[in-house]
Design a protein around this motif. Structure first.
Motif, PDB file in Angstrom:
ATOM      1  N   ALA A 344       0.833  -1.202   0.000  1.00 20.95           N
ATOM      2  CA  ALA A 344       0.000   0.000   0.000  1.00 20.95           C
ATOM      3  C   ALA A 344       0.868   1.252   0.000  1.00 20.95           C
ATOM      4  O   ALA A 344       0.548   2.239  -0.667  1.00 20.95           O
ATOM      5  CB  ALA A 344      -0.920  -0.008   1.216  1.00 20.95           C
ATOM      6  N   ASP A 345       1.980   1.182   0.727  1.00 16.64           N
ATOM      7  CA  ASP A 345       2.880   2.338   0.768  1.00 16.64           C
ATOM      8  C   ASP A 345       3.442   2.647  -0.612  1.00 16.64           C
ATOM      9  O   ASP A 345       3.540   3.801  -1.014  1.00 16.64           O
ATOM     10  CB  ASP A 345       4.050   2.055   1.714  1.00 16.64           C
ATOM     11  CG  ASP A 345       3.661   2.303   3.150  1.00 16.64           C
ATOM     12  OD1 ASP A 345       2.669   3.007   3.366  1.00 16.64           O
ATOM     13  OD2 ASP A 345       4.339   1.795   4.045  1.00 16.64           O
ATOM     14  N   ILE A 346       3.812   1.596  -1.320  1.00 16.12           N
ATOM     15  CA  ILE A 346       4.368   1.807  -2.657  1.00 16.12           C
ATOM     16  C   ILE A 346       3.329   2.479  -3.549  1.00 16.12           C
ATOM     17  O   ILE A 346       3.636   3.396  -4.308  1.00 16.12           O
ATOM     18  CB  ILE A 346       4.784   0.458  -3.287  1.00 16.12           C
ATOM     19  CG1 ILE A 346       5.769  -0.261  -2.399  1.00 16.12           C
ATOM     20  CG2 ILE A 346       5.285   0.653  -4.697  1.00 16.12           C
ATOM     21  CD1 ILE A 346       7.184  -0.078  -2.733  1.00 16.12           C
ATOM     22  N   ILE A 347       2.083   2.026  -3.416  1.00 13.32           N
ATOM     23  CA  ILE A 347       1.035   2.619  -4.248  1.00 13.32           C
ATOM     24  C   ILE A 347       0.860   4.084  -3.894  1.00 13.32           C
ATOM     25  O   ILE A 347       0.775   4.951  -4.767  1.00 13.32           O
ATOM     26  CB  ILE A 347      -0.281   1.849  -4.079  1.00 13.32           C
ATOM     27  CG1 ILE A 347      -0.129   0.456  -4.674  1.00 13.32           C
ATOM     28  CG2 ILE A 347      -1.433   2.594  -4.728  1.00 13.32           C
ATOM     29  CD1 ILE A 347      -1.303  -0.437  -4.424  1.00 13.32           C
ATOM     30  N   SER A 348       0.836   4.379  -2.598  1.00 12.12           N
ATOM     31  CA  SER A 348       0.579   5.774  -2.264  1.00 12.12           C
ATOM     32  C   SER A 348       1.772   6.648  -2.647  1.00 12.12           C
ATOM     33  O   SER A 348       1.598   7.784  -3.068  1.00 12.12           O
ATOM     34  CB  SER A 348       0.203   5.934  -0.794  1.00 12.12           C
ATOM     35  OG  SER A 348       1.246   5.570   0.039  1.00 12.12           O
ATOM     36  N   GLN A 349       2.961   6.107  -2.559  1.00 15.24           N
ATOM     37  CA  GLN A 349       4.131   6.854  -3.033  1.00 15.24           C
ATOM     38  C   GLN A 349       4.039   7.131  -4.530  1.00 15.24           C
ATOM     39  O   GLN A 349       4.326   8.235  -4.993  1.00 15.24           O
ATOM     40  CB  GLN A 349       5.402   6.064  -2.786  1.00 15.24           C
ATOM     41  CG  GLN A 349       6.053   6.321  -1.458  1.00 15.24           C
ATOM     42  CD  GLN A 349       7.176   5.329  -1.222  1.00 15.24           C
ATOM     43  OE1 GLN A 349       7.848   4.913  -2.158  1.00 15.24           O
ATOM     44  NE2 GLN A 349       7.357   4.936   0.014  1.00 15.24           N
ATOM     45  N   ALA A 350       3.658   6.094  -5.260  1.00 15.66           N
ATOM     46  CA  ALA A 350       3.564   6.252  -6.708  1.00 15.66           C
ATOM     47  C   ALA A 350       2.520   7.297  -7.050  1.00 15.66           C
ATOM     48  O   ALA A 350       2.708   8.113  -7.952  1.00 15.66           O
ATOM     49  CB  ALA A 350       3.229   4.919  -7.364  1.00 15.66           C
ATOM     50  N   ARG A 351       1.417   7.275  -6.317  1.00 14.80           N
ATOM     51  CA  ARG A 351       0.381   8.284  -6.579  1.00 14.80           C
ATOM     52  C   ARG A 351       0.903   9.680  -6.276  1.00 14.80           C
ATOM     53  O   ARG A 351       0.562  10.639  -6.963  1.00 14.80           O
ATOM     54  CB  ARG A 351      -0.866   7.991  -5.744  1.00 14.80           C
ATOM     55  CG  ARG A 351      -1.621   6.761  -6.223  1.00 14.80           C
ATOM     56  CD  ARG A 351      -2.774   6.431  -5.314  1.00 14.80           C
ATOM     57  NE  ARG A 351      -3.791   7.463  -5.323  1.00 14.80           N
ATOM     58  CZ  ARG A 351      -4.776   7.537  -6.208  1.00 14.80           C
ATOM     59  NH1 ARG A 351      -4.869   6.624  -7.151  1.00 14.80           N
ATOM     60  NH2 ARG A 351      -5.657   8.501  -6.152  1.00 14.80           N
ATOM     61  N   ASP A 398      -5.885  -1.988  10.055  1.00 13.19           N
ATOM     62  CA  ASP A 398      -6.079  -0.609  10.450  1.00 13.19           C
ATOM     63  C   ASP A 398      -5.357   0.344   9.483  1.00 13.19           C
ATOM     64  O   ASP A 398      -5.898   1.366   9.059  1.00 13.19           O
ATOM     65  CB  ASP A 398      -5.531  -0.436  11.860  1.00 13.19           C
ATOM     66  CG  ASP A 398      -6.044   0.817  12.513  1.00 13.19           C
ATOM     67  OD1 ASP A 398      -7.272   1.010  12.480  1.00 13.19           O
ATOM     68  OD2 ASP A 398      -5.225   1.601  13.019  1.00 13.19           O
ATOM     69  N   TYR A 399      -4.155  -0.035   9.133  1.00 15.90           N
ATOM     70  CA  TYR A 399      -3.350   0.801   8.246  1.00 15.90           C
ATOM     71  C   TYR A 399      -4.004   0.921   6.877  1.00 15.90           C
ATOM     72  O   TYR A 399      -4.099   2.002   6.309  1.00 15.90           O
ATOM     73  CB  TYR A 399      -1.966   0.169   8.130  1.00 15.90           C
ATOM     74  CG  TYR A 399      -0.939   1.033   7.461  1.00 15.90           C
ATOM     75  CD1 TYR A 399      -0.312   2.059   8.151  1.00 15.90           C
ATOM     76  CD2 TYR A 399      -0.573   0.818   6.137  1.00 15.90           C
ATOM     77  CE1 TYR A 399       0.641   2.848   7.552  1.00 15.90           C
ATOM     78  CE2 TYR A 399       0.385   1.601   5.529  1.00 15.90           C
ATOM     79  CZ  TYR A 399       0.991   2.614   6.242  1.00 15.90           C
ATOM     80  OH  TYR A 399       1.933   3.398   5.642  1.00 15.90           O
ATOM     81  N   LEU A 400      -4.452  -0.209   6.367  1.00 13.95           N
ATOM     82  CA  LEU A 400      -5.077  -0.175   5.041  1.00 13.95           C
ATOM     83  C   LEU A 400      -6.355   0.636   5.063  1.00 13.95           C
ATOM     84  O   LEU A 400      -6.661   1.369   4.123  1.00 13.95           O
ATOM     85  CB  LEU A 400      -5.361  -1.600   4.553  1.00 13.95           C
ATOM     86  CG  LEU A 400      -4.134  -2.461   4.253  1.00 13.95           C
ATOM     87  CD1 LEU A 400      -4.555  -3.826   3.752  1.00 13.95           C
ATOM     88  CD2 LEU A 400      -3.249  -1.791   3.219  1.00 13.95           C
ATOM     89  N   ASN A 401      -7.109   0.532   6.160  1.00 14.46           N
ATOM     90  CA  ASN A 401      -8.316   1.341   6.271  1.00 14.46           C
ATOM     91  C   ASN A 401      -7.983   2.821   6.254  1.00 14.46           C
ATOM     92  O   ASN A 401      -8.711   3.624   5.679  1.00 14.46           O
ATOM     93  CB  ASN A 401      -9.063   0.988   7.557  1.00 14.46           C
ATOM     94  CG  ASN A 401      -9.963  -0.214   7.365  1.00 14.46           C
ATOM     95  OD1 ASN A 401     -10.867  -0.184   6.542  1.00 14.46           O
ATOM     96  ND2 ASN A 401      -9.693  -1.283   8.085  1.00 14.46           N
ATOM     97  N   THR A 402      -6.888   3.156   6.890  1.00 17.04           N
ATOM     98  CA  THR A 402      -6.493   4.566   6.906  1.00 17.04           C
ATOM     99  C   THR A 402      -6.152   5.049   5.507  1.00 17.04           C
ATOM    100  O   THR A 402      -6.590   6.121   5.072  1.00 17.04           O
ATOM    101  CB  THR A 402      -5.272   4.758   7.827  1.00 17.04           C
ATOM    102  OG1 THR A 402      -5.600   4.226   9.106  1.00 17.04           O
ATOM    103  CG2 THR A 402      -4.916   6.207   7.959  1.00 17.04           C
ATOM    104  N   LEU A 403      -5.385   4.238   4.783  1.00 13.80           N
ATOM    105  CA  LEU A 403      -5.020   4.645   3.426  1.00 13.80           C
ATOM    106  C   LEU A 403      -6.258   4.698   2.522  1.00 13.80           C
ATOM    107  O   LEU A 403      -6.360   5.543   1.638  1.00 13.80           O
ATOM    108  CB  LEU A 403      -3.990   3.689   2.833  1.00 13.80           C
ATOM    109  CG  LEU A 403      -2.578   3.774   3.398  1.00 13.80           C
ATOM    110  CD1 LEU A 403      -1.608   3.098   2.471  1.00 13.80           C
ATOM    111  CD2 LEU A 403      -2.140   5.204   3.615  1.00 13.80           C
TER     112      LEU A 403
END
Lengths: 657, 573
Positions: A344-351, A398-403
């Motif tokens: 998920a972090d990689i995706i949000s970084q890419a975005r 929890d983390y994924l819900n936050t993202l």
């Protein structure tokens, strides 16, 4: 001056503004309905209830304006009233049952919420507003201020999936029934052709199965499990004639579905030029294969080996690689099943870097974690087996819900793919043989409500966005699906924010013996589900009709993904430097296959002549700018450049010298 | 500056005995004023008022900095490429290195795919022994992967003093390894106690992009950088870090050329991965805007892989990361070709031989970019130019430190010299210098290699063939202490369960193939003939075998759940 005065008056009228000054500038939309709203006469002799429009700003439980105080009194009370028109309409089978009025509901779209009545006919929403003029004999649902949301779209299911001679226990009937029970009114299933077989045939087979059994609308993704020239043509056919706009490729399942980087590049390029969405199953299959062999050698054969051999890094690595290739090929990317924090972090970084990439967490990853793989109960542990695996890190949901709430992840699916214990037991002595898949289609909406809305991470509008609207936009079905607007399909859910239920395999609608959310208490549940204008769930009773589901064709170039891609294509033009010909001495050298251009071994799956044909297509990437008028946003230099050095124009370069 | 005590000009006696007086000794941890006495190529005494024999040559340092000689961890002198040879052979290359203050180089052995690693290694040693004028060591590149290679690697580590192997993720169909092979190589390297180096670029994507760009009619050197965008480098770095993490193998990324690749390394280090990044002189000193030069020969001189980033802020960014410790080691990637050799690719950028100069300029460039600009101090300068390299490759403290017992490879550094780099005056044989016209502050005044003065007053006194091969032991502490601790912790356990005795579904035999052993598609990049491929495949099962070897965790594992011990598990139920 006048304006100030007006403001003051307004403040007097609406003390709300004084209480919440930050919200005072919010202008409600004049029309409720997006691009479908201009229906003749839809708004004639209707009062626009601005109080209703501003309801969202006054909190969910704000009192209604005085003139419909009747509803207010009932608010918080139970739910539906079967409203008599002139006649009572109890029987669903009559013509009149197509006409449905929801009164006093709070319409929740992804952008705003407002109070309005909704009138539906023939499976379409015909009118939205207050004091609608509707024909007699209409079945009326008194929503009593409860939320009316667009029905959920489950963008990832595997119903009736064949697996080595067996089939998942939930077929299209059971699966879509479970979906309806959970408030999902549309599912998107994956067609998985056997490697080497025809995509179109597989697609037709899936359509047969689904048309016969599905009880809600559906559409299909097609998985590309092998790549060749004929597949290319079939993909073309599927896009142009069959209404498919999304294709999945696998980076895992080595020697079965897995694609090499070169193949990924070609597929991404191909689909990017045809306006389709590329989905990836992102895991590094090669490393997994090595790790699996190592685990088995160490004597770890149980389901814990599944997660040990697929650490979350491998998921993140593959996501990173897919993002890189997608960015190279300027193709929108959709990552299915985001299961771990690092992916998920990689995706949000890419975005953040501006890549067009969408991430899909699934019910399982949002609701539970991978600690159960170590359960002493083999059957329970095996029921959690899915790929990528659930993360053993218990803070992952929890983390994924936050993202998801922050918009870094956009859509949710369930990846519902259930196997019975006996089927899972195929892998009782070897975890690599356990069929993969978990349930989740029924629990998806409630789970997200409970984990994200109840906890205050997202509001009801965002909830609608991640459960239906964004999915509809990606599939190019918006605003037909994923929105409550005049002209949209009447797939609606009346949502009970307070209903509490406990998930258990005893009561769920799936045929599986285990439910991975067993014992979880979730707040929020559908009270009434309306699918194709018909009530399919009321008072806990499901009225699903096998075979009533329609296939919804999706058209290519969804704006949501492709507007940006198109603009980028115009900018991303490469230019050669016009130089004089180099006429100095040239060393002798042995022709060794070093550069990519000369090698015949580049893509083991392809024959060389075909490849050349294919590559001529690549040059299209440049053509928009070439053709496009220079007045476009594209910089002027590429156009000028072209004149100097036409493609293939090495001879031109030399002539300059 | 330097003079003789006693009788003049008796080089036989004096040359081996050397005293540096009044210098400020700069190590990576501290600086202090002391004299240094060297004899027989080794530092014998450090301190004040040393008692030294007569007839010693004395260098008066006048408070100038005395540093350990630089170690250039990445050179490719005399490298064969398609029948050509890099313009700088071991003599000219090491001469240039010494001129720049580098007293040791580590060159890369590049065996032709299909040939023997040991044979290639011996070939390189022969070349270097006959020509090198400073100490050297050798990395060996793994250009293909099968069982024979593993045995050769074993021999190289045990008998030939090699402790680092480079794998390529680029150069599709030539050197490139796929992920499975990389996994296996890393596993082998870890068990041997060596360092895995990686040339990180995604060769598959590059091959596709190259074709696309050629089709667009872009044939000049700008196509080189366009077909190798920095993302592709970052992707491969990320992938190799993932594999290294999985195999618990220390990773060394050669040639960090872009911001994003450096970022990936920095992030991985924050997560605790054992990974080292090596920016090179070129990426620290210049950028990729020159690929668009109208002068073909000049543009071609910058061609190297990964390419220099067209982003002009990259050198600054990389030197910041180098200063803050996110990148640790610097090399030069020195591999020069003449313009006529480059011109092999005059109509097709993919054929241009790759490599840039930089071994001579390395120290000055880093001093100018990092120390003069205040990003790092002199001690850290020593760390990134020599000490860290010596530690990573297990040469410390013989190299990379001024201490009693260390090799007498020293340099007297003058931070105030200003010079303009130009191909006219450089020691390399190449016609172009990629740093042409750049003014750098800081240069070596005196260079001492093996206890002999090789540079003084601008004059080089090098002796062809005087360089010694320095063998390196496996399991460098700097790297492997952590790895060892981790492999003890990373113990996996099966769950003891009762036997599942419920119903089992019948399945058709179409395997959901996931076991790597049966696969025949695993190495598509490999030379094609099927029988050969199968031979390769048989090597793959070794990955398991080597796993069993000598790591303690597995023995304990064995007791709980022996391999193939399903029977045991069931008996526990």
């Amino acid at each position: 001056m006048a304006e100030r005065k007006w403001n003051r008056e307004k403040e007097d009228d609406l003390p709300v503004y004084l209480a919440r000054p930050g919200t005072a500038d919010q202008v409600p939309r004049q029309k409720y309905g997006g691009m479908f709203c201009s229906v003749e006469g839809a708004y004639e002799s209707k009062t626009i209830d601005f109080d209703a429009l501003s309801v969202g700003q006054r909190g969910p439980r704000s009192p209604r304006s005085p003139h419909d105080g009747g509803r207010e009194a009932r608010e918080g009370g139970v739910e539906i009233k079967r409203a008599p028109g002139k006649e009572l309409l109890q029987n669903l089978d009559e013509d009149e049952s197509d006409r449905l009025l929801i009164k006093g509901g709070r319409v929740v779209n992804d952008d705003q919420s407002f109070y309005a009545d909704i009138y539906m006919e023939d499976g379409l929403i015909k009118q939205i507003g207050d004091n609608l003029i509707v024909p007699g004999g209409v079945k009326t649902i008194e929503a009593n201020g409860k939320m009316v949301i667009p029905g959920g779209i489950d963008i990832h299911t595997h119903f009736q999936m064949p697996y080595r001679g067996t089939t998942t226990v939930d077929d299209f009937f059971l699966g879509s029934k479970a979906a309806l029970a959970g408030g999902t009114t549309m599912i998107v299933d994956h067609v998985i052709p056997d490697p080497g077989s025809s995509l179109v045939e597989a697609f037709d087979r899936w359509r047969d199965w689904a048309d016969e059994k599905a009880c809600c609308d559906y559409t299909l993704h097609v998985d590309i499990t092998h790549w060749s020239d004929s597949v290319k043509q079939e993909v073309e056919t599927l896009i142009k004639e069959k209404g498919v706009n999304s294709f999945q490729v696998y980076m895992a399942y080595k020697d079965l579905y897995q694609m090499t980087n070169s193949e990924l590049y070609e597929i991404f390029t191909f689909l990017g030029e045809r306006g389709a969405i590329v989905q990836v199953h992102a895991e590094n299959g090669e490393i997994i294969a090595e790790e699996q062999a190592r685990m088995l050698e160490m004597g770890i054969t149980g389901p814990e080996g599944h997660v040990l051999s697929r650490p979350e890094e491998l998921e993140a690595e593959a996501v990173f690689r897919a993002v890189t290739i997608a960015s190279q090929t300027n193709c929108p990317l959709y990552v299915t099943k985001v299961m771990s924090k690092s992916a998920a972090d990689i995706i949000s970084q890419a975005r953040k870097k501006g890549n067009v990439v969408f991430g899909e967490p699934i019910t399982a990853s949002l609701g539970t974690d991978g600690t159960h793989y170590w359960s002493k109960n083999w059957a329970k542990a095996a029921s959690f087996v899915t790929s990528p695996p659930l993360s053993p890190d218990p803070t992952t949901p929890d983390y994924l819900n936050t993202l998801l709430s922050s918009g870094d992840l956009n859509v949710t699916g369930s990846a519902h793919c259930t196997f019975s214990v006996a089927q899972k037991a195929i892998g009782k002595d070897d975890f690599t043989q356990i069929p993969e898949g978990v349930n989740g289609v029924e629990e998806r909406m409630s789970l997200i409500w409970d984990k994200a809305v109840v906890t205050g991470k997202m509001d009801e509008n965002m909830f609608v966005a991640v459960t239906s609207t964004n999915a509809a936009k990606i599939l190019n079905l918006y605003p037909r699906k994923g929105r409550i607007a005049v002209g949209s399909d009447s797939d609606l859910v009346i949502w009970d924010t307070d209903g509490v239920r406990t998930i258990t395999a005893k009561t769920h609608n799936s045929a599986a013996e285990y439910n991975i959310f067993e014992g979880m208490e979730l707040r929020g549940a559908p009270l009434v589900v309306i699918c194709q204008g018909k009530i399919v769930l009321e008072e806990g009773n499901l009225h699903a009709t096998s075979g009533s589901g329609r296939f919804i064709p999706c058209s290519p170039y969804p704006d949501f993904a492709y507007k940006r891609v198109k603009a980028r294509k115009q900018l991303a033009v490469l230019r050669a430097v016009p130089r004089g010909m180099y006429d100095g001495p040239v060393s002798d050298f042995l022709p060794m296959s070093r550069g990519g251009g000369s090698s015949a071994r580049t893509s083991p799956t392809k024959q060389t002549p075909i490849r050349n044909l294919h590559h001529s297509g690549f040059s299209l990437a440049g053509s928009p700018t070439q053709r496009g008028p220079p007045t476009d946003e594209a910089p002027i230099r590429p156009a000028g450049r072209r004149i100097v050095v036409p493609p293939g124009g090495r001879s031109n370069i030399t002539s300059l010298s | 500056m330097s003079g003789y005590q006693g009788k003049k000009n008796i080089p036989r006696i004096t040359s081996d005995r050397l005293l540096i007086k009044g210098g400020k000794i700069v190590n990576d941890d501290q600086s202090f004023h002391a004299d240094i006495y060297m004899e027989d190529g080794v530092i014998k005494q450090i301190g004040e008022n040393l008692i030294v024999p007569g007839g010693v040559k004395i260098i008066e340092a006048h408070g100038r900095m005395v540093m350990p000689g630089g170690i250039d961890v990445h050179t490719r002198f005399q490298m064969p490429d398609r029948g050509m040879t890099a313009a700088d052979d071991f003599y000219q290359g090491t001469r240039a290195a010494l001129a720049g203050g580098t007293t040791m180089i580590i060159d890369h052995v590049v065996p032709e795919p299909g040939s023997s690693l040991v044979a290639a290694f011996n070939q390189w040693r022969e070349w270097a022994d006959s020509k090198s004028c400073c100490d050297y060591s050798l990395h060996v590149d793994i250009t293909e992967w099968h069982q024979g290679i593993q045995e050769e690697m074993d021999a190289l580590v045990k008998d030939h003093g090699v402790n680092s192997f480079l794998v390529y993720l680029a150069y599709k169909d030539v050197f490139q390894l796929n992920d499975s092979q990389m996994y296996e190589v890393f596993g082998v390297i870890r068990d041997m106690g060596a360092i895995a180096q990686v040339h990180a670029e995604n060769g598959d994507i590059i091959a596709e992009e190259q074709r696309r760009i050629l089709e667009l009619g872009i044939t000049g050197p700008e196509g080189h950088v366009l077909s190798r965008p920095e993302e592709v480098e970052a992707e491969a770095v990320n992938r190799s870090i993932t594999v290294a993490n999985q195999t618990n193998c220390p990773l060394y990324v050669t040639k960090v050329m872009s911001k994003s690749a450096a970022d990936v390394i920095a992030q991985a280090r924050k997560k605790g991965t054992v990974v080292y990044g090596e920016p090179i002189s070129a990426s620290l000193g210049t950028d990729g805007t020159h690929y668009w030069s109208k002068n073909w020969a000049k543009a071609a001189a910058y061609v190297t892989s990964p390419p220099l980033s067209p982003d002009p802020t990259t050198p600054d960014y990389l030197s910041s990361l180098l200063s803050c410790g996110d990148l640790q080691v610097t090399g030069s990637g020195h591999c020069t070709f003449n313009t006529s050799q480059r011109a092999v690719g005059k109509d097709n950028f993919t054929l241009i031989p790759e490599g840039t100069n930089g071994t001579e300029e390395r120290l000055s460039v880093i001093w100018d970019k990092c120390v003069v600009s205040g990003k790092m101090d002199e001690n850290q300068f020593v760390a990134v130019t020599s000490t860290n390299a010596a530690k990573v490759f297990n040469l410390y403290p013989r190299k990379g430190r001024i201490a009693v017992g260390s090799d007498a490879d020293l340099l007297l550094w003058d931070p105030d010299i200003t010079k303009i780099i130009t191909a006219k005056s450089h020691n390399s044989a190449a016609e172009y210098n990629i740093f042409e016209g750049i003014e750098v502050r800081g240069a070596p005044l005196v260079v001492i290699s093996q206890g002999k003065i090789v540079l003084e007053e601008g004059n080089l006194h090098t002796t062809e063939g005087s360089g010694r091969y320095i063998s390196r032991k496996p399991f460098p502490d700097y790297v492997y202490k952590r790895i060892k601790a981790r492999s003890r912790l990373a113990e996996l356990q099966g769950v003891p369960r009762g036997l599942y005795d419920g119903p089992v579904c019948e399945v058709t035999v179409t395997p959901k193939v996931m076991t790597p052993i049966t696969s025949n598609k695993t190495s598509p990049a490999k030379q094609a003939p099927q029988p050969v491929r199968n031979l390769h495949q048989s090597g793959f099962s070794l990955s398991g075998a080597q796993v069993d070897d000598n790591v303690p965790r597995r023995t304990s594992q064995r007791i709980v759940a022996p391999p193939g011990g399903r029977a045991n598990i069931t008996s526990l139920g």
